[in-house]
Every structure is written in C-alpha cells, then in structure tokens.
Motif scaffolding. Structure first.
Motif, short mmCIF file in Angstrom:
data_model
loop_
_atom_site.label_atom_id
_atom_site.label_comp_id
_atom_site.label_asym_id
_atom_site.label_seq_id
_atom_site.Cartn_x
_atom_site.Cartn_y
_atom_site.Cartn_z
N ASP A 211 0.89 -1.39 0.14
CA ASP A 211 -0.05 -0.06 -0.02
C ASP A 211 0.73 1.06 -0.02
OD1 ASP A 211 -1.17 -2.44 1.15
OD2 ASP A 211 -2.87 -1.19 1.56
N GLU A 212 2.33 1.24 0.42
CA GLU A 212 2.96 2.54 0.76
C GLU A 212 3.85 2.62 -0.31
OE1 GLU A 212 4.82 2.29 4.43
OE2 GLU A 212 3.22 1.40 5.61
N LEU A 213 3.81 1.73 -1.46
CA LEU A 213 4.83 1.83 -2.56
C LEU A 213 4.14 2.65 -3.66
CD1 LEU A 213 6.34 -1.96 -2.26
CD2 LEU A 213 7.07 0.21 -1.46
N VAL A 214 4.70 2.86 -4.71
CA VAL A 214 4.53 3.84 -5.90
C VAL A 214 4.94 2.94 -7.01
CG1 VAL A 214 5.23 5.86 -7.25
CG2 VAL A 214 4.88 5.88 -4.67
N LEU A 215 4.03 2.85 -7.93
CA LEU A 215 4.17 1.82 -9.04
C LEU A 215 4.00 2.93 -10.37
CD1 LEU A 215 4.17 -1.04 -10.40
CD2 LEU A 215 1.82 -0.99 -10.07
N GLN A 216 4.73 2.38 -11.17
CA GLN A 216 4.64 3.07 -12.82
C GLN A 216 4.56 2.04 -13.64
OE1 GLN A 216 7.79 5.76 -13.86
NE2 GLN A 216 6.47 6.67 -15.46
N ILE A 217 3.66 1.74 -14.44
CA ILE A 217 3.73 0.87 -15.77
C ILE A 217 3.70 1.63 -16.86
CG2 ILE A 217 2.45 -1.21 -16.78
CD1 ILE A 217 1.16 -1.39 -14.11
N PRO A 218 4.56 1.32 -18.09
CA PRO A 218 4.42 1.98 -19.36
C PRO A 218 3.55 1.49 -20.24
CG PRO A 218 6.44 0.58 -19.19
CD PRO A 218 5.60 0.52 -17.92
N ALA A 219 2.31 1.19 -19.85
CA ALA A 219 1.29 0.38 -20.69
C ALA A 219 0.16 1.57 -21.12
CB ALA A 219 0.84 -0.47 -19.85
N HIS A 220 -0.21 1.35 -22.32
CA HIS A 220 -1.36 2.39 -22.92
C HIS A 220 -2.67 1.37 -22.83
CE1 HIS A 220 1.46 5.60 -23.83
NE2 HIS A 220 2.34 4.43 -24.43
N THR A 221 -2.81 0.20 -22.71
CA THR A 221 -3.92 -0.64 -22.75
C THR A 221 -4.15 -1.60 -21.68
OG1 THR A 221 -3.74 -0.52 -25.09
CG2 THR A 221 -5.46 -2.15 -24.22
N LEU A 222 -5.28 -1.84 -21.27
CA LEU A 222 -5.70 -2.91 -20.20
C LEU A 222 -6.34 -3.94 -21.01
CD1 LEU A 222 -5.78 -3.44 -16.88
CD2 LEU A 222 -8.14 -2.68 -17.20
N ASP A 248 -4.62 3.05 -14.37
CA ASP A 248 -3.60 4.12 -15.18
C ASP A 248 -2.24 4.43 -14.38
OD1 ASP A 248 -2.36 5.26 -16.97
OD2 ASP A 248 -4.01 6.71 -17.65
N PHE A 249 -1.40 3.69 -14.58
CA PHE A 249 -0.04 3.97 -13.94
C PHE A 249 0.89 4.51 -14.74
CE2 PHE A 249 -2.38 1.15 -11.04
CZ PHE A 249 -1.87 1.48 -9.83
N ARG A 250 0.54 5.17 -15.88
CA ARG A 250 1.70 5.47 -16.74
C ARG A 250 2.46 6.81 -15.96
NH1 ARG A 250 -1.99 6.61 -21.93
NH2 ARG A 250 -3.49 6.93 -20.40
N THR A 277 8.77 -1.50 -15.78
CA THR A 277 7.93 -1.05 -14.93
C THR A 277 8.61 -0.89 -13.52
OG1 THR A 277 6.48 -2.66 -15.98
CG2 THR A 277 5.99 -2.08 -13.55
N VAL A 278 8.27 0.16 -12.81
CA VAL A 278 8.92 0.69 -11.82
C VAL A 278 8.06 0.78 -10.48
CG1 VAL A 278 10.60 2.72 -10.79
CG2 VAL A 278 10.22 2.28 -13.42
N LEU A 279 8.69 0.09 -9.33
CA LEU A 279 8.17 -0.14 -8.26
C LEU A 279 9.34 0.73 -7.26
CD1 LEU A 279 6.11 -1.44 -6.52
CD2 LEU A 279 8.03 -3.09 -5.85
N GLY A 280 8.74 1.65 -6.48
CA GLY A 280 9.39 2.66 -5.55
C GLY A 280 8.95 2.75 -4.26
N ASP A 281 9.84 3.12 -3.52
CA ASP A 281 9.47 3.36 -2.14
C ASP A 281 9.85 4.84 -1.72
OD1 ASP A 281 9.32 3.76 0.65
OD2 ASP A 281 10.82 2.21 1.55
N PRO A 282 8.96 5.78 -1.63
CA PRO A 282 8.90 6.89 -1.61
C PRO A 282 9.68 7.76 -0.32
CG PRO A 282 6.61 6.56 -1.19
CD PRO A 282 7.53 5.37 -1.87
#
Length: 355
Positions: A211-222, A248-250, A277-282
């Motif tokens: 729940d505390e992490l940040v996600l970025q996915i370079p996808a345009h379609t689900l 949408d995690f772009r 795809t990037v997973l980060g701990d702010p």
C-alpha cells in the motif's frame, strides 16, 4: 571459466563470483554470491526457481563492513512451499502463462484437454516449467557477474495431458551486483508445430507493505476480463487506459488499497528497447525496475496469497496474455515450428536508497 554437467560443492576463481551447491530440505539449490558480499541469489533446480535475491542496501561507494543486504523478492521459504506452488512465487511460466480457459484449447486441427476427466473446477495456469526438473549445465564467473545455464528436457508428448509436443527449455540467469537478468529459450525438438509462450511470476518487496509503494507501468492498454479472469473476446478485451483511470499507472502513483490482478498491454519501450515497470519506496528513494523485451506486464497485488498477503507485489513479464491459446489473433505469435527456437528476455534492476 565454463564447466559442464557436474559441479563441485563450491566453484570460483579468486575475486570472482562464487557458485555453491546446497539444499532446501531435499530440494537441490544453487547459491551465487558476489566476491565482496554485495549480492546473493539462491535458485532451486526444481523449476529453475529463484528463491531469494539480496543486494547491498548502500549506494556504490558507501559499502560498510559487514555489508547489509536487502531481500528484494518474496520467494518460497522452505521445501513444503516450493512443492505446494502456492502463489507461484518466482515461477518460470512455460509453455503458457496464466490461465487456459476451462483447460481446453484447439490447435493444429485438434481439440486438446489439459485436465482430462476433471469435473468442477477446471482452473489450470502457468504451465509446466515451474515444477519441472532442471539441471545446471554451465556457468561462467567474472569479477562483475555470474551466468548460470539450466536445462530441462521434461516437456514431451507423453508427459503432460493435453500438450502432445516436445520442447527443450534453457534458462539463463545473469546475476550482477544490482541486476538480475533471465532469458528463457525454448527449442521445438518434436515433429509438429507447438503452441508456446513464456513468462515469469516474481514477487518483489522493498521491506514495506504494498500500500505504501509507488508503481509506474509504461502501458497504454488494459486487458479486460470476465469474472473468471479470462479476457473478453476479440477487441472487447482491449481498453485504453485513458478510459480506466483507476488502473492507469503511466504516471507514477501510490498503490494504496488498490486490488489488482490484471494484464497491461502496449508497453512503451525505452531508448534501449526495454520496457520498464518501476516500483518505488517514496520513504527511502529505493526502487526496482522490472524490464522486458516485448510482451505484456501482469500485475498482482497478492491479495489471495496463503502467506503474507500484500507484503509483496507480483510484477510478471509475460510473452502473451491470459488464454492466448484460445485467441486466434495470437496463433501466429504462439506457433513454434519444429527445429526452431524462441527466447524471451527480462529481468530486474535495483536502485538503492537515495536518503
């Protein structure tokens, strides 16, 4: 310095990566360690499964003694978990990933049943490789990395119901100080064209709840699915993420209480051709970049795991979406002709804390 077939208990050259045999209960394992202790990976030969990947928390130039390692994957912890395959932790997925609807498909002019005689729940997923026996057939160590080659010849026409095809699988792991790369190569050693796709099912952790992490996915379609998580037919399955803001995690965003078990398509590649795809701990600035050459990204927030729900997140590079065996638009991409080989490359890079 490569070697073939049998390996001594411990193998290394001075100041190079070290490779050692071991056991998880009765299951044989291989451990790779960096010469300075800044990285360590453990693999089970069952399924060529990554059990643990640990990397030094400190940024380059900040290493202290003793080196503190961060566990970055949530793999099987004992022999019972590995054999149970609950959650498919870091499983290598071949010759299909995710589900085949009702365990049935039509291919090469024939109907195939992966679960013959089974009534009721006919869920089958993630292929056969994750439980297949592999053997270590080669290794190379240098000052900067180790490369392991594992091989399985277990996929044969008489071995798995509903899959009358013959494949040899090679899995190559490259383990460095902050990156782990995998290449799966399948060779059709049979006499008929086989349906085939591969992938990986790792769970990643940054020592903090999902729940505390940040996600970025370079996808345009689900990929839209029905209640059984099987994609809708044809173009109905393709939903632009601009029409689905909740998934949408772009742009990087906090996961919060989002419950996700979904496949993302149309991944935008970077300058080097890899999609990340990037997973980060702010809170710390630490992060993971899960990269792949082509394919799709399936994300699962671990809400139904038997152990430690939502303590880690599955970021799964896959060649094809769920139920690809039953989708005519994927028939050509799945077909692996006799004597031909296909590979899929992916991996993960660790970014240490910036604080």
């Amino acid at each position: 310095m490569p070697y073939e077939h049998r390996m001594p208990y411990e193998y290394r050259m001075p100041d190079e990566y070290r490779i050692a045999e071991g056991r998880l209960g009765d299951e044989p394992t291989v451990t790779v360690s960096a010469p300075d202790g800044a990285a360590r990976a453990v693999l089970a030969l069952r399924g060529a499964t990554l059990l643990s990947w640990q990397v030094a928390r400190e940024a380059p130039g900040q290493l202290t003694e003793p080196t503190e390692l961060a566990e970055l994957t949530d793999g099987y912890r004992d022999e019972a978990e590995l054999r149970s395959q609950d959650g498919v932790r870091a499983g290598l997925l071949a010759p299909f990933s995710n589900r085949v609807a009702d365990g049935r498909y039509h291919y090469g002019g024939h109907d195939h049943d992966l679960l013959p005689g089974r009534l009721g729940d006919r869920t089958i997923y993630h292929g056969f490789a994750r439980e297949a026996p592999f053997r270590l057939v080669g290794a190379t160590t240098t000052l900067d990395s180790a490369r392991l080659l594992l091989r399985s010849t277990s996929i044969r026409p008489d071995r798995y119901p509903g899959y009358p095809f013959a494949l040899d699988l090679d899995v190559e792991y490259t383990i460095g100080r902050r990156e782990l790369g995998i290449e799966i190569r399948a060779t059709n050693v049979g006499e008929t064209t086989a349906p085939y796709a591969s992938g990986w099912h790792p769970y990643f952790t940054l020592s903090r709840p999902v729940d505390e992490l940040v996600l970025q996915i370079p996808a345009h379609t689900l990929i839209r699915t029905d209640a059984s998580l099987v994609p809708l037919r044809g173009k109905e399955a393709l939903l632009p993420l601009s029409r689905c803001p909740d998934l949408d995690f772009r742009t990087p965003r906090r996961l919060g209480d989002a419950v996700i078990d979904a496949c993302f398509a149309d991944l935008a590649p970077g300058p080097d051709g890899r999609s990340e795809t990037v997973l980060g701990d702010p809170a710390t600035g630490a992060g993971l970049r899960v990269w792949q050459h082509g394919g799709y990204m399936h994300v699962f927030t671990g809400d139904t795991l038997a152990r430690d729900r939502r303590a880690s997140i599955a970021l799964e590079p896959v060649e094809a979406p769920t139920d690809a065996y039953n989708r005519p638009e994927h028939a050509d991409a799945l077909s692996l002709e006799p004597g031909r080989q296909r590979e899929f490359r992916f991996g993960v890079t660790y970014r240490p804390s910036t604080h």
